[in-house]
Design an enzyme around this catalytic site. Structure first.
Site, PDB file in Angstrom:
ATOM      1  N   HIS A  46       0.796  -1.232   0.000  1.00  8.25           N
ATOM      2  CA  HIS A  46       0.000   0.000   0.000  1.00  8.25           C
ATOM      3  C   HIS A  46       0.823   1.274   0.000  1.00  8.25           C
ATOM      4  O   HIS A  46       0.251   2.360   0.074  1.00  8.25           O
ATOM      5  CB  HIS A  46      -0.926   0.023   1.212  1.00  8.25           C
ATOM      6  CG  HIS A  46      -2.171  -0.782   1.043  1.00  8.25           C
ATOM      7  ND1 HIS A  46      -3.306  -0.299   0.436  1.00  8.25           N
ATOM      8  CD2 HIS A  46      -2.460  -2.049   1.395  1.00  8.25           C
ATOM      9  CE1 HIS A  46      -4.239  -1.236   0.430  1.00  8.25           C
ATOM     10  NE2 HIS A  46      -3.751  -2.307   1.000  1.00  8.25           N
ATOM     11  N   LYS A  62       0.457  14.270   2.254  1.00 12.86           N
ATOM     12  CA  LYS A  62      -0.906  14.593   1.813  1.00 12.86           C
ATOM     13  C   LYS A  62      -1.117  16.100   1.702  1.00 12.86           C
ATOM     14  O   LYS A  62      -2.111  16.566   1.160  1.00 12.86           O
ATOM     15  CB  LYS A  62      -1.925  13.959   2.762  1.00 12.86           C
ATOM     16  CG  LYS A  62      -1.900  12.422   2.703  1.00 12.86           C
ATOM     17  CD  LYS A  62      -2.882  11.800   3.678  1.00 12.86           C
ATOM     18  CE  LYS A  62      -2.783  10.287   3.694  1.00 12.86           C
ATOM     19  NZ  LYS A  62      -3.338   9.651   2.481  1.00 12.86           N
ATOM     20  N   LYS A 102      -8.846  13.399   5.341  1.00 13.14           N
ATOM     21  CA  LYS A 102      -8.002  12.212   5.204  1.00 13.14           C
ATOM     22  C   LYS A 102      -6.988  12.237   6.337  1.00 13.14           C
ATOM     23  O   LYS A 102      -6.869  13.211   7.067  1.00 13.14           O
ATOM     24  CB  LYS A 102      -7.315  12.166   3.845  1.00 13.14           C
ATOM     25  CG  LYS A 102      -6.512  13.419   3.502  1.00 13.14           C
ATOM     26  CD  LYS A 102      -5.913  13.322   2.109  1.00 13.14           C
ATOM     27  CE  LYS A 102      -6.984  13.442   1.042  1.00 13.14           C
ATOM     28  NZ  LYS A 102      -7.055  12.265   0.193  1.00 13.14           N
ATOM     29  N   ARG A 103      -6.264  11.153   6.479  1.00 17.92           N
ATOM     30  CA  ARG A 103      -5.220  11.068   7.501  1.00 17.92           C
ATOM     31  C   ARG A 103      -4.245  12.233   7.348  1.00 17.92           C
ATOM     32  O   ARG A 103      -3.922  12.649   6.250  1.00 17.92           O
ATOM     33  CB  ARG A 103      -4.497   9.724   7.355  1.00 17.92           C
ATOM     34  CG  ARG A 103      -3.395   9.450   8.337  1.00 17.92           C
ATOM     35  CD  ARG A 103      -2.981   7.980   8.250  1.00 17.92           C
ATOM     36  NE  ARG A 103      -2.542   7.605   6.916  1.00 17.92           N
ATOM     37  CZ  ARG A 103      -1.272   7.671   6.506  1.00 17.92           C
ATOM     38  NH1 ARG A 103      -0.325   8.092   7.325  1.00 17.92           N
ATOM     39  NH2 ARG A 103      -0.948   7.287   5.281  1.00 17.92           N
ATOM     40  N   THR A 161      -8.723   6.589  -1.748  1.00 22.33           N
ATOM     41  CA  THR A 161     -10.096   6.155  -2.043  1.00 22.33           C
ATOM     42  C   THR A 161     -11.103   7.260  -1.767  1.00 22.33           C
ATOM     43  O   THR A 161     -12.218   7.217  -2.284  1.00 22.33           O
ATOM     44  CB  THR A 161     -10.475   4.895  -1.230  1.00 22.33           C
ATOM     45  OG1 THR A 161     -10.227   5.117   0.157  1.00 22.33           O
ATOM     46  CG2 THR A 161      -9.697   3.681  -1.708  1.00 22.33           C
ATOM     47  N   LYS A 174     -14.833   8.352  -3.589  1.00 20.71           N
ATOM     48  CA  LYS A 174     -16.093   8.609  -2.875  1.00 20.71           C
ATOM     49  C   LYS A 174     -16.655   9.973  -3.233  1.00 20.71           C
ATOM     50  O   LYS A 174     -17.863  10.125  -3.486  1.00 20.71           O
ATOM     51  CB  LYS A 174     -15.859   8.508  -1.365  1.00 20.71           C
ATOM     52  CG  LYS A 174     -15.478   7.116  -0.893  1.00 20.71           C
ATOM     53  CD  LYS A 174     -14.841   7.142   0.490  1.00 20.71           C
ATOM     54  CE  LYS A 174     -14.141   5.822   0.788  1.00 20.71           C
ATOM     55  NZ  LYS A 174     -13.207   5.910   1.923  1.00 20.71           N
TER      56      LYS A 174
END
Length: 809
Positions: free
Chosen positions: A355, A548, A542-543, A650, A654
């Site tokens: 991942h 990110k 998100k995390r 992901t 969504k």
């Protein structure tokens, strides 16, 4: 069972009476929820029993998905949906004066995961059951989740996530299925019956007790199982002798030591005690799971030599990689197979999903720690490594290559390498991610095992993220193109015919606007902040991690704020920026980023001079249930990771499925979204893959050059440390240092100018209502390809060789 409204009403009243000796008028909402959940599980019980029975009788191949996380969220709504009784149940409860939506809000999110890894696992379980594929989950039943996040004075504060405090109505404790897991001790080799055997002595024995949760398929009779393991003591868990002597802590010391294994998701591993506990967790559930699988397999009276023909074990990222050595241990030590036969079975049973390309997530364990905690497992890994290194040596005649590929090297056991060597399939989770794995990060292994590596782009279950989370949009789609998209989500592409249809566009917009209004009410009730529901809802949830790039987002917001300060009449569409994220407790920079977001939010939201043209909100304690509220109301989906760093993502799927327009780098699955919708229906910015890799290779990026050449960046960075944000000068000095003195690891400053340009383009596109709404419909229409049903079909056919089986009732 043919259910009617009256039958549900009667069953519900009986359940309430049997559980609590109460009638509806005197029951609390908690008791009403628990009674309803118990009843729904009861409705699924016959299917659950028949599923297990027919898997056994028909001797079908079964898949076991091993994962440290299963972020299943709340189950009441999804179970009602998959059983096909949501409306019936809603009407029955309404007749009794009960609001189903209020009961759904009572349920706690299961504290079994943190981010995309766990949510993917949950989506995969849903898809397997809905596609009638015999597939189950295996993980840990954490007493406490990662943590419950509180924001106090702008800082993240972690408090225990006691998600089980009101019980878990969905699980069934199976104490008769418990197994023993062994830690520490010594291993004594000996020859018995002309065979080398190994006796494990003086070990610490832990009882692994399974708790089973039904995984209900949509509109079929399949109910698979999520089995979660809880660590408990084998013998007495209370030392009466110590207690009698007044040694009260010692009386329960052993019990707490054992139970700590399944206490908390991802204990802080910045200290050695945390590292030991993490490794214990991983081996605990892997050993328990494999022991359970083999015990069940042997009930079929099949020879163990056929194990891999009937069982597939899939390890979700590197956490369960020890499964390779544990399966070997059982096959060699307990089933008395030769090493060669055991290795054939193991490598044809286990498959591995990688991942990440981040080195921090490619787990490795210090040899001394590993060897002391898992002595027999370490011996097996040594032998696996010895044989593998000989193969590499034979093929390349290159000792450096042998060293580079060795599972045990540099004082560490490298778990990703173990997973690769011990599996028959290694897959990445997006085309770009897999390409980088094969050509860069794991190139040595991809060259050595050219047929092992493959791509399986991640997916999401459209049942949870469209049908349940956004029922009005789901119903509109069905009214427009029929219901076959539910079983075949690729048929959402039929919506393309309506992308320019004004009536359909208006209906989609009306639903989105209603979702925005509902979420604004939630924000007002929870945070006391009023939101302009006509503003653009710009969302990054998100995390929290540096790659990110939540910092890039907040830098653009600060730049926009400064422009508004200079010109309060600046012509922009009002914008509301939402953030939601948890930072790992030991990840200081991420926690400081949360403080920065909240500091900027406080400054902007309380500045009347900008005429409320922008607002910023950090959503506390982001979770699956919160995601189900915010994703359906998003206008803009922020997917802005540094190119090459996000494996897939992901949340991008969504948001897309719910009609948001994506602003993105060409990273992870964003690339495939771009390929699907085209450049006119997504806003792309930032460096491409080759640019990032070139900078990393040549080391010729200098963030100070951008600081000195772009006055916008200079102002933003200077204001981080000069007190102008209303905090002490040193508050954000570490972020400042990370971006300048430490040279901006994830190229925030490099992509800043292009990101601002892309955000300005969003503003211009939104002004053209017809074009924007066409873009929304276009994204929904193309989102079906990202259903996890498609992904699971690929896994089943190309990796597991598992076929669907219809369960007869």
């Amino acid at each position: 069972m043919d259910l009617t409204k009256d039958l549900i009403k009667n069953d519900f009243k009986k359940k309430l009476m049997n559980l609590y000796s109460e009638d509806i008028t005197e029951s609390s909402k908690l008791h009403l929820y628990l009674a309803l959940g118990s009843l729904v599980r009861e409705y699924a019980s016959e299917k659950w029993m028949k599923t297990n029975e027919q898997y056994y009788k028909k001797q079908v191949k079964q898949v076991y998905y091993f994962s440290m996380e299963f972020l299943i969220g709340r189950l009441l709504g999804s179970n009602l949906l998959n059983l096909g009784i949501t409306d019936l149940c809603r009407e029955a409860l309404k007749d009794l004066g009960i609001n189903l939506s209020e009961l759904e809000e009572i349920e706690n999110d299961a504290g079994l995961g943190n981010g995309g890894l766990g949510r993917l696992a949950a989506c995969f379980l849903d898809s397997m059951a809905s596609l009638e594929i015999p597939g189950h989950g295996c993980g840990i039943r954490y007493d406490y989740g990662l943590f419950e996040q509180k924001i106090i004075n702008g800082y993240q504060v972690e408090i225990p996530d006691n998600w089980l405090r009101q019980g878990n109505v969905w699980e069934v404790r199976k104490e008769d299925k418990a197994v023993i897991v062994k830690f520490g001790g010594t291993v004594i080799p000996a020859f018995e019956n002309d065979r080398l055997s190994f006796k494990h002595e003086n070990y610490e024995a832990v009882l692994a007790v399974p708790y089973d949760t039904p995984v209900i398929g949509y509109n079929n009779n399949t109910v698979n199982t999520l089995r979660l393991w809880s660590a408990q003591t084998i013998d007495k868990d209370f030392d009466l002798d110590s207690f009698s002597k007044g040694e009260y802590s010692k009386a329960v010391e052993h019990k707490y030591s054992i139970e700590s294994i399944s206490q908390v998701l991802y204990p802080d591993d910045t200290r050695i005690e945390g590292k030991i506990l993490r490794l214990k967790q991983q081996y605990f559930f892997v050993s328990a799971g494999i022991q359970s699988i083999i015990r069940r397999f042997k009930k079929n009276k099949l020879p163990i030599s056929l194990f891999n023909e009937y069982i597939s074990i899939h390890i979700n990222d590197t956490h369960p990689s020890v499964a390779v050595a544990e399966l070997m241990r059982i096959l060699v030590d307990e089933e008395n197979l030769s090493w060669e036969d055991a290795w054939h079975i193991t490598t044809n049973t286990i498959a591995y999903t990688n991942h990440t390309i981040l080195s921090e997530a490619l787990e490795k364990w210090p040899i001394d720690l590993f060897k002391k905690l898992l002595p027999r497992i370490f011996m097996i890994i040594e032998e696996i490594n010895r044989r593998f290194c000989n193969e590499v040596r034979e093929k390349y005649k290159d000792e450096k290559k042998v060293y580079d590929m060795s599972i045990i090297a540099d004082g560490n056991v490298k778990m990703a390498y173990l997973a690769i060597v011990g599996s028959h399939s290694v897959n990445g989770v997006a085309k770009l991610h897999t390409e980088i794995l094969k050509n860069k990060e794991l190139a040595n292994f991809a060259n050595f095992y050219p047929l092992k590596f493959n791509n399986k782009t991640n997916g999401i279950t459209h049942r949870r993220w469209l049908m349940e989370a956004n029922p009005k949009l789901s119903n509109l789609i069905t009214e427009t193109i029929g219901s076959d998209w539910i079983a075949t989500p690729n048929n959402l592409i039929k919506l393309l015919a309506f992308s320019k249809d004004k009536s359909f566009q208006d209906n989609v917009h009306r639903i989105k606007q209603n979702n925005k209004i509902n979420f604004a009410k939630y924000v007002k009730d929870k945070y006391g902040i009023a939101i302009d529901t006509d503003s653009i809802y710009d969302i990054q949830v998100k995390r929290l991690h540096s790659y990110k790039r939540q910092v890039l987002n907040i830098f653009n917001i600060l730049d926009l704020y400064y422009r508004l300060k200079e010109n309060p009449n600046l012509d922009i569409i009002p914008r509301t920026f939402f953030f939601g994220a948890k930072a790992a407790p030991g990840y200081y920079l991420a926690k400081q980023t949360i403080k920065l977001i909240n500091t900027v939010a406080n400054k902007i939201n309380n500045d009347n001079s900008i005429n409320e043209k922008i607002k910023v909100l950090f959503l506390e304690n982001y979770s699956v249930s919160l995601a189900e509220k915010i994703i359906p109301c998003a206008d803009v989906s922020e997917q802005i990771s540094t190119t090459t760093k996000e494996a897939s993502g992901t949340s991008n799927m969504k948001f897309m499925m719910n009609g948001a327009v994506t602003i993105a780098t060409l990273d992870g699955a964003n690339v495939e979204i771009y390929d699907a919708v085209g450049s006119d229906n997504i806003v792309i910015f930032g460096m491409k893959k080759d640019e990032v890799l070139a900078y990393e290779k040549n080391k010729n990026y200098h963030s100070y050059d951008l600081y000195n050449s772009d006055p916008r960046l200079k102002r933003i960075l200077d204001n981080l440390v000069n007190g102008s944000l209303g905090v002490i000068n040193s508050e954000f000095s570490d972020i400042h240092k990370y971006l300048l003195a430490n040279n901006d690891e994830y190229f925030v400053l490099k992509d800043f100018a292009d990101y601002v340009r892309a955000q300005n383009r969003i503003d211009q596109l939104y002004r053209n209502k017809s074009k924007w709404r066409e873009m929304c419909v276009y994204n929904i229409a193309h989102s079906g390809i990202f259903s996890s049903d498609n992904t699971i079909k690929q896994y089943s056919k190309e990796i597991w060789n598992a076929k669907g089986i219809h369960v007869d009732i």
